[in-house]
Design an enzyme around this catalytic site. Structure first.
Site, PDB file in Angstrom:
ATOM      1  N   LYS A  47      -5.305   1.073   2.605  1.00  0.00           N
ATOM      2  CA  LYS A  47      -4.171   1.651   3.333  1.00  0.00           C
ATOM      3  C   LYS A  47      -3.299   2.308   2.270  1.00  0.00           C
ATOM      4  CE  LYS A  47      -0.325   1.605   4.383  1.00  0.00           C
ATOM      5  NZ  LYS A  47       0.589   2.720   4.033  1.00  0.00           N
ATOM      6  N   PHE A  91       2.987   5.276  -3.544  1.00  0.00           N
ATOM      7  CA  PHE A  91       2.865   6.733  -3.650  1.00  0.00           C
ATOM      8  C   PHE A  91       2.706   7.209  -5.090  1.00  0.00           C
ATOM      9  CE2 PHE A  91       7.309   6.449  -4.852  1.00  0.00           C
ATOM     10  CZ  PHE A  91       7.452   7.495  -5.748  1.00  0.00           C
ATOM     11  N   GLU A 111       1.646   6.590   2.711  1.00  0.00           N
ATOM     12  CA  GLU A 111       1.710   7.657   3.725  1.00  0.00           C
ATOM     13  C   GLU A 111       2.319   8.934   3.154  1.00  0.00           C
ATOM     14  OE1 GLU A 111       3.287   4.885   3.435  1.00  0.00           O
ATOM     15  OE2 GLU A 111       5.248   4.826   4.415  1.00  0.00           O
ATOM     16  N   ARG A 112       2.858   8.855   1.913  1.00  0.00           N
ATOM     17  CA  ARG A 112       3.536  10.039   1.367  1.00  0.00           C
ATOM     18  C   ARG A 112       2.561  10.991   0.685  1.00  0.00           C
ATOM     19  NH1 ARG A 112       8.055   6.562  -1.471  1.00  0.00           N
ATOM     20  NH2 ARG A 112       8.478   5.252   0.320  1.00  0.00           N
ATOM     21  N   GLU A 159      16.272  -0.859  -9.619  1.00  0.00           N
ATOM     22  CA  GLU A 159      15.205   0.012 -10.133  1.00  0.00           C
ATOM     23  C   GLU A 159      15.517   1.416  -9.622  1.00  0.00           C
ATOM     24  OE1 GLU A 159      11.293  -0.285  -8.313  1.00  0.00           O
ATOM     25  OE2 GLU A 159      10.338   0.206 -10.212  1.00  0.00           O
ATOM     26  N   SER A 202       6.985  -1.689  -3.956  1.00  0.00           N
ATOM     27  CA  SER A 202       8.315  -2.201  -4.318  1.00  0.00           C
ATOM     28  C   SER A 202       8.367  -3.723  -4.141  1.00  0.00           C
ATOM     29  CB  SER A 202       9.368  -1.529  -3.441  1.00  0.00           C
ATOM     30  OG  SER A 202       9.072  -1.784  -2.080  1.00  0.00           O
ATOM     31  N   CYS A 256       5.958   2.633 -12.640  1.00  0.00           N
ATOM     32  CA  CYS A 256       6.387   1.227 -12.718  1.00  0.00           C
ATOM     33  C   CYS A 256       6.476   0.775 -14.170  1.00  0.00           C
ATOM     34  CB  CYS A 256       5.429   0.338 -11.954  1.00  0.00           C
ATOM     35  SG  CYS A 256       3.813   0.289 -12.704  1.00  0.00           S
TER      36      CYS A 256
HETATM   37  P1  NAD Z   1       6.705   0.844  -1.158  1.00  0.00           P
HETATM   38  O1  NAD Z   1       6.882  -0.618  -1.294  1.00  0.00           O
HETATM   39  O2  NAD Z   1       7.697   1.607  -0.361  1.00  0.00           O
HETATM   40  O3  NAD Z   1       5.281   1.144  -0.450  1.00  0.00           O
HETATM   41  C1  NAD Z   1       4.080   0.593  -0.924  1.00  0.00           C
HETATM   42  C2  NAD Z   1       3.121   0.417   0.253  1.00  0.00           C
HETATM   43  O4  NAD Z   1       3.699  -0.493   1.192  1.00  0.00           O
HETATM   44  C3  NAD Z   1       2.839   1.709   1.011  1.00  0.00           C
HETATM   45  O5  NAD Z   1       1.470   1.762   1.343  1.00  0.00           O
HETATM   46  C4  NAD Z   1       3.713   1.581   2.259  1.00  0.00           C
HETATM   47  O6  NAD Z   1       3.159   2.233   3.378  1.00  0.00           O
HETATM   48  C5  NAD Z   1       3.772   0.087   2.485  1.00  0.00           C
HETATM   49  N1  NAD Z   1       5.025  -0.331   3.116  1.00  0.00           N
HETATM   50  C6  NAD Z   1       6.252   0.222   2.926  1.00  0.00           C
HETATM   51  N2  NAD Z   1       7.170  -0.422   3.681  1.00  0.00           N
HETATM   52  C7  NAD Z   1       6.509  -1.396   4.356  1.00  0.00           C
HETATM   53  C8  NAD Z   1       6.929  -2.414   5.294  1.00  0.00           C
HETATM   54  N3  NAD Z   1       8.182  -2.535   5.677  1.00  0.00           N
HETATM   55  N4  NAD Z   1       5.989  -3.253   5.778  1.00  0.00           N
HETATM   56  C9  NAD Z   1       4.704  -3.133   5.398  1.00  0.00           C
HETATM   57  N5  NAD Z   1       4.254  -2.198   4.521  1.00  0.00           N
HETATM   58  C10 NAD Z   1       5.150  -1.339   4.003  1.00  0.00           C
HETATM   59  O7  NAD Z   1       6.552   1.435  -2.635  1.00  0.00           O
HETATM   60  P2  NAD Z   1       6.462   2.957  -3.080  1.00  0.00           P
HETATM   61  O8  NAD Z   1       7.798   3.584  -2.906  1.00  0.00           O
HETATM   62  O9  NAD Z   1       5.296   3.626  -2.450  1.00  0.00           O
HETATM   63  O10 NAD Z   1       6.135   2.798  -4.636  1.00  0.00           O
HETATM   64  C11 NAD Z   1       7.111   2.649  -5.617  1.00  0.00           C
HETATM   65  C12 NAD Z   1       7.300   1.202  -6.007  1.00  0.00           C
HETATM   66  O11 NAD Z   1       6.059   0.640  -6.438  1.00  0.00           O
HETATM   67  C13 NAD Z   1       8.235   1.007  -7.182  1.00  0.00           C
HETATM   68  O12 NAD Z   1       9.051  -0.117  -6.928  1.00  0.00           O
HETATM   69  C14 NAD Z   1       7.307   0.758  -8.365  1.00  0.00           C
HETATM   70  O13 NAD Z   1       7.875   0.027  -9.421  1.00  0.00           O
HETATM   71  C15 NAD Z   1       6.233  -0.016  -7.690  1.00  0.00           C
HETATM   72  N6  NAD Z   1       4.989   0.012  -8.453  1.00  0.00           N
HETATM   73  C16 NAD Z   1       4.604  -1.123  -9.086  1.00  0.00           C
HETATM   74  C17 NAD Z   1       3.448  -1.137  -9.847  1.00  0.00           C
HETATM   75  C18 NAD Z   1       3.001  -2.385 -10.544  1.00  0.00           C
HETATM   76  O14 NAD Z   1       1.851  -2.448 -10.945  1.00  0.00           O
HETATM   77  N7  NAD Z   1       3.841  -3.379 -10.691  1.00  0.00           N
HETATM   78  C19 NAD Z   1       2.680   0.034  -9.958  1.00  0.00           C
HETATM   79  C20 NAD Z   1       3.101   1.180  -9.281  1.00  0.00           C
HETATM   80  C21 NAD Z   1       4.261   1.154  -8.525  1.00  0.00           C
END
Ligand code: NAD
Length: 499
Positions: free
Chosen positions: A173, A149, A176-177, A384, A226, A281
């Site tokens: 994909k 998101f 969703e937020r 985090e 994450s 991140c």
């Molecule tokens: P998230 O992991 O909750 O979601 C990321 C994606 O995964 C979304 O599209 C979501 O729909 C999907 N997802 C969520 N739960 C799932 C599940 N159980 N099974 C399958 N798919 C699932 O992350 P977020 O809250 O959207 O983003 C924040 C996180 O992303 C933070 O931890 C941040 O550090 C990280 N991030 C990392 C980078 C990097 O380059 N390392 C860059 C941006 C964000």
């Protein structure tokens, strides 16, 4: 209630599954739209369209594919304001920050205009008697990206632009937020000349993600989000034989040496710790001042800067410093971690818990917090936080600060502030972190370098954007050829062109 859609085969497609998620306006707490969650059948339908579209797209020469990117860049500039507004409305970040989100994606699209150069292969003339050898880069087919998101414009573009420039079709994909901007980007790609079906945006939850992981026609998966989900996707997509790169969470440390310019270091910490409400991140979430006197002076400089940060909705003007968190859950989680910091004995020297904004009482705002004397056993150090909370862990020596950074399980970004070249050089050389800043707090590499973390911040091979993206989204084929001496063509006098 506004109902969002998927974008499949060049058209907006209403969701058929009957399952929806809420999209909030984080500043007011109101539900502003419903986003459809794709069923297995809906995802499969998008893949069928992508497989068909990819065949002809990959046969178009890379220069023409680059021209679609060129036109897309023009359209991004033209649509910057509506895109930024849609982004802020769903994410909550300020408009200047939303423009930055779009701009850093746009720069990767600019890099992809160079596809003809980046896809050039290798050639060895006369590898043997009458034998030549050459390697070419070919697209993988249909590939997918699952994005977070916090950068709803930049990260989708980091993924789909190189993949598509390489001749693949792409299933996105998005989170969703805040799904509106990815949908708008897909429409702009069609306007830029991309054939229908090459970029499919399929909204959804775990059902959509698991269908991607299982699908035999999807050859590669790129993920950002994450760490637990990054590990899940890495393990499962690899199990199904896909090429995978997954980028996860972070805990980025900034070491402040006694010889650093402390005003500069304090400004850097405030910008990188609290910008976008800490939902980056590459945010610095841990300051590591070296020596008690450095720590005392740094904290004294930080307090007034943090206490005067302007927190508000993106509609309140461009001088707002940061906005709300993305959801009520995120707000509650961050406030829970703040409480754990107090309970576990850290010094809360800036307390944002009472933050209130008249007229926005239901928004997901969290005021800025600063903890001093944090220790590595505390939850605020281990987790985090992803909110406007900066922790200071005092170190007595450079070695102690370096070891703290090295022992942290995450390895996305880090920085050192110093005037001493020798210390800076040693730090850059020895730290086990993917991206390092020297007197630069958020060392996000530019589009023509690559972006990627180490340890629990990155799983799989190769980084995002830059030359690595062109390696990730292609596979190499090497041809060894021997031609018998043959009939020579006559002269061609016209200036040759590629059609
Ligand atoms: P998230 O992991 O909750 O979601 C990321 C994606 O995964 C979304 O599209 C979501 O729909 C999907 N997802 C969520 N739960 C799932 C599940 N159980 N099974 C399958 N798919 C699932 O992350 P977020 O809250 O959207 O983003 C924040 C996180 O992303 C933070 O931890 C941040 O550090 C990280 N991030 C990392 C980078 C990097 O380059 N390392 C860059 C941006 C964000």
């Amino acid at each position: 209630m506004k109902e969002l859609h998927h974008f499949i085969n060049g058209k907006k497609v209403q969701g058929q599954s009957g399952h929806f998620g809420n999209v909030y306006n984080p500043a007011t707490g109101e539900i502003q739209a419903k986003v459809p969650y794709a069923s297995i059948d809906e995802m499969n339908m998008a893949v069928v369209g992508a497989v068909k579209a990819q065949k002809s797209w990959s046969s178009i020469n890379p220069q023409k594919r680059g021209r679609v990117m060129m036109e897309f860049v023009r359209l991004l500039h033209q649509n910057m304001e509506p895109l930024a507004e849609a982004l802020s409305r769903e994410h909550g970040k300020t408009i200047p920050d939303a423009r930055g989100d779009i701009q850093r994606g746009l720069e990767v699209v600019e890099f992809c205009i160079g596809a003809p150069h980046l896809l050039k292969g290798e050639y060895t003339d006369s590898a043997g008697g009458g034998i030549d050898m050459y390697s070419m880069r070919q697209p993988l087919g249909v590939v997918a990206g699952i994005t977070p998101f916090n950068f709803p414009a930049m990260i989708p573009m980091w993924k789909f632009a190189p993949a598509i420039a390489c001749g693949n079709a792409f299933i996105l994909k998005p989170s969703e937020r805040d799904p509106s901007v990815p949908l708008m980007l897909a429409e702009l790609m069609i306007e830029a000349g991309l054939p229908e079906g090459v970029l499919q945006v399929v909204n959804g939850d775990k059902v959509a993600v698991d269908t991607i992981l299982n699908h035999p026609e999807i050859k590669a998966v790129g993920f950002v989000g994450s760490t637990p989900i990054a590990e899940y996707i890495y393990t499962n997509a690899s199990k199904f034989g896909k090429r995978v790169q997954c980028f996860g969470g972070a805990k980025n440390h900034m070491i402040v040496m006694p010889d650093a310019d402390l005003d500069q270091a304090a400004d850097a910490l405030v910008g990188s710790g609290y910008g976008a409400a800490g939902e980056r991140c590459m945010a610095i979430s841990v300051a590591v001042p070296v020596g008690e006197s450095t720590a005392d002076k740094l904290i004294a400089k930080l307090i007034p800067k943090i206490e005067t940060l302007k927190v508000g909705p993106y509609t309140a003007g461009e001088d707002m410093d940061f906005g709300p968190l993305v959801t009520k859950d995120a707000q509650q989680r961050v406030l829970g971690l703040v409480q754990s910091g107090i309970d576990q004995g850290a010094d809360l020297v800036v307390d944002g818990r009472d933050f209130q904004l008249q007229g926005y009482e239901d928004g997901f705002f969290v005021g800025p917090h600063l903890f001093d004397r944090v220790t590595p056993d505390m939850d605020i150090y281990k987790e985090e936080i992803f909110g406007p909370v900066l922790s200071s862990v005092r170190a007595q020596t450079y070695e102690e600060a370096l070891n703290l950074t090295k022992q942290n399980p995450y390895g996305n970004g880090t920085a050192i502030f110093t005037r001493d070249g020798d210390t800076a050089r040693d730090f850059a050389h020895s730290v086990n972190i993917g991206m390092v800043g020297i007197n630069v707090p958020i060392p996000v590499p530019l589009a023509y370098h690559t972006f990627g973390g180490w340890k629990k911040s990155g799983f799989g091979d190769l980084n995002q954007h830059g030359p690595d993206a062109f390696r990730f989204y292609t596979r190499t084929k090497t041809v060894t050829s021997r031609w018998p001496s043959g009939i020579k063509e006559g002269a061609i006098l016209n200036f040759p062109t590629i059609n």
